[in-house]
Design a protein around this motif. Structure first.
Motif, short mmCIF file in Angstrom:
data_model
loop_
_atom_site.label_atom_id
_atom_site.label_comp_id
_atom_site.label_asym_id
_atom_site.label_seq_id
_atom_site.Cartn_x
_atom_site.Cartn_y
_atom_site.Cartn_z
N ASN A 31 0.81 -1.22 0.00
CA ASN A 31 0.00 0.00 0.00
C ASN A 31 0.83 1.27 0.00
O ASN A 31 0.49 2.27 0.64
CB ASN A 31 -0.96 0.03 1.19
CG ASN A 31 -2.04 -1.03 1.09
OD1 ASN A 31 -2.44 -1.39 0.00
ND2 ASN A 31 -2.48 -1.52 2.23
N SER A 32 1.98 1.21 -0.68
CA SER A 32 2.79 2.42 -0.78
C SER A 32 3.51 2.46 -2.11
O SER A 32 3.53 1.51 -2.87
CB SER A 32 3.82 2.52 0.34
OG SER A 32 4.16 1.34 0.88
N GLY A 33 4.04 3.63 -2.36
CA GLY A 33 4.86 3.82 -3.53
C GLY A 33 6.28 4.12 -3.10
O GLY A 33 6.52 4.72 -2.06
N MET A 34 7.21 3.64 -3.90
CA MET A 34 8.63 3.88 -3.63
C MET A 34 9.23 4.64 -4.79
O MET A 34 8.86 4.42 -5.95
CB MET A 34 9.36 2.56 -3.45
CG MET A 34 8.87 1.74 -2.27
SD MET A 34 9.29 2.47 -0.69
CE MET A 34 11.06 2.23 -0.67
N GLY A 35 10.14 5.51 -4.48
CA GLY A 35 10.76 6.30 -5.54
C GLY A 35 12.24 6.50 -5.29
O GLY A 35 12.74 6.29 -4.18
N VAL A 56 3.47 -3.31 -12.17
CA VAL A 56 4.42 -4.22 -12.81
C VAL A 56 5.65 -3.45 -13.28
O VAL A 56 6.77 -3.95 -13.25
CB VAL A 56 3.75 -4.93 -14.01
CG1 VAL A 56 4.76 -5.78 -14.76
CG2 VAL A 56 2.58 -5.78 -13.54
N SER A 57 5.43 -2.22 -13.70
CA SER A 57 6.54 -1.41 -14.18
C SER A 57 6.48 -0.02 -13.55
O SER A 57 5.46 0.37 -12.97
CB SER A 57 6.51 -1.30 -15.69
OG SER A 57 5.29 -0.73 -16.12
N GLY A 58 7.58 0.71 -13.66
CA GLY A 58 7.65 2.00 -13.02
C GLY A 58 7.57 3.16 -13.98
O GLY A 58 7.37 2.99 -15.19
N SER A 59 7.74 4.35 -13.43
CA SER A 59 7.79 5.60 -14.20
C SER A 59 9.19 6.17 -14.07
O SER A 59 9.87 5.94 -13.07
CB SER A 59 6.76 6.59 -13.66
OG SER A 59 5.45 6.08 -13.74
N TYR A 60 9.58 6.94 -15.09
CA TYR A 60 10.97 7.41 -15.13
C TYR A 60 11.06 8.85 -15.61
O TYR A 60 10.23 9.32 -16.38
CB TYR A 60 11.79 6.55 -16.09
CG TYR A 60 11.81 5.10 -15.72
CD1 TYR A 60 10.86 4.21 -16.22
CD2 TYR A 60 12.78 4.60 -14.85
CE1 TYR A 60 10.87 2.88 -15.85
CE2 TYR A 60 12.80 3.27 -14.48
CZ TYR A 60 11.84 2.42 -14.99
OH TYR A 60 11.86 1.10 -14.62
N ILE A 70 13.54 0.51 -12.42
CA ILE A 70 13.12 0.35 -11.03
C ILE A 70 12.33 -0.95 -10.94
O ILE A 70 11.52 -1.27 -11.82
CB ILE A 70 12.30 1.56 -10.53
CG1 ILE A 70 12.05 1.46 -9.03
CG2 ILE A 70 11.01 1.72 -11.31
CD1 ILE A 70 11.46 2.74 -8.42
N SER A 71 12.60 -1.70 -9.88
CA SER A 71 11.88 -2.95 -9.68
C SER A 71 11.70 -3.17 -8.19
O SER A 71 12.26 -2.44 -7.38
CB SER A 71 12.64 -4.12 -10.31
OG SER A 71 13.90 -4.28 -9.69
N LYS A 72 10.92 -4.19 -7.85
CA LYS A 72 10.63 -4.43 -6.44
C LYS A 72 10.50 -5.90 -6.17
O LYS A 72 10.17 -6.69 -7.07
CB LYS A 72 9.34 -3.70 -6.04
CG LYS A 72 8.14 -4.08 -6.89
CD LYS A 72 6.94 -3.23 -6.58
CE LYS A 72 5.80 -3.51 -7.53
NZ LYS A 72 5.29 -4.86 -7.46
N LEU A 81 17.05 -0.11 -7.95
CA LEU A 81 17.23 0.76 -9.11
C LEU A 81 18.45 0.25 -9.86
O LEU A 81 19.59 0.42 -9.39
CB LEU A 81 17.42 2.21 -8.71
CG LEU A 81 17.50 3.20 -9.89
CD1 LEU A 81 16.16 3.29 -10.60
CD2 LEU A 81 17.95 4.58 -9.42
N GLN A 82 18.22 -0.41 -10.98
CA GLN A 82 19.31 -0.88 -11.83
C GLN A 82 19.69 0.25 -12.77
O GLN A 82 18.85 0.74 -13.53
CB GLN A 82 18.87 -2.11 -12.63
CG GLN A 82 19.91 -2.63 -13.57
CD GLN A 82 21.12 -3.22 -12.85
OE1 GLN A 82 20.98 -3.91 -11.86
NE2 GLN A 82 22.32 -2.91 -13.34
N MET A 83 20.93 0.65 -12.71
CA MET A 83 21.42 1.77 -13.52
C MET A 83 22.47 1.26 -14.49
O MET A 83 23.54 0.80 -14.08
CB MET A 83 22.00 2.85 -12.60
CG MET A 83 21.04 3.32 -11.53
SD MET A 83 21.69 4.69 -10.54
CE MET A 83 23.05 3.90 -9.73
N ASN A 84 22.15 1.33 -15.77
CA ASN A 84 23.06 0.90 -16.83
C ASN A 84 23.49 2.09 -17.68
O ASN A 84 22.86 3.15 -17.63
CB ASN A 84 22.38 -0.14 -17.71
CG ASN A 84 21.99 -1.39 -16.96
OD1 ASN A 84 22.66 -1.79 -16.00
ND2 ASN A 84 20.92 -2.02 -17.39
N SER A 85 24.53 1.89 -18.44
CA SER A 85 25.04 2.95 -19.34
C SER A 85 25.20 4.27 -18.60
O SER A 85 24.77 5.32 -19.08
CB SER A 85 24.09 3.12 -20.54
OG SER A 85 23.94 1.90 -21.23
#
Length: 123
Positions: A31-35, A56-60, A70-72, A81-85
């Motif tokens: 019942n929450s959002g993570m950012g 299922v998916s996030g906003s960016y 972003i995943s959970k 938070l997977q950060m590539n490139s």
């Protein structure tokens, strides 16, 4: 009082990858959002990505779209938070944040914050 603990920051070369983790203690993710937000030296804190607990998916932010994910893991009460490139302009302190109200989540108004983890991308 919820506490958010970030981990996974560090120093990486341009083009490299890092994965940040955030686990809220004292409150389940349900019942929450993570950012994730970030603040570079001399700049204001800016939005990076967010996800609602049932999503299922996030906003960016446009600046990270296609490079960050972003995943959970609801069972582990953890957000990633997977950060590539990675680019030098991604260098900042990254903050994890939580909000319990969906209206605030949509407006990106987060109520609880972690202490931040430093991400440095060398050129």
């Amino acid at each position: 009082q919820v506490q958010l603990v970030e981990s996974g920051g560090g120093l990486v070369q341009t083009g490299g990858s890092l994965r940040l983790s955030c686990a809220p203690s004292g409150r389940p993710f349900r019942n929450s959002g993570m950012g994730w937000f970030r603040q570079a030296p001399g700049k204001e804190r800016e939005y990076v990505a967010s996800i609602w607990w049932t999503s299922v998916s996030g906003s960016y932010a446009d600046s990270v779209k296609g490079r960050f994910t972003i995943s959970k893991d609801n069972a582990k009460n953890t957000v990633f938070l997977q950060m590539n490139s990675l680019k030098p302009e991604d260098t900042a302190v990254y903050y994890c944040a939580l909000v319990a109200d969906y209206g605030d989540y949509v407006r990106r108004v987060f109520r609880s914050w972690g202490q931040g983890t430093q991400v440095t991308v060398s050129s």
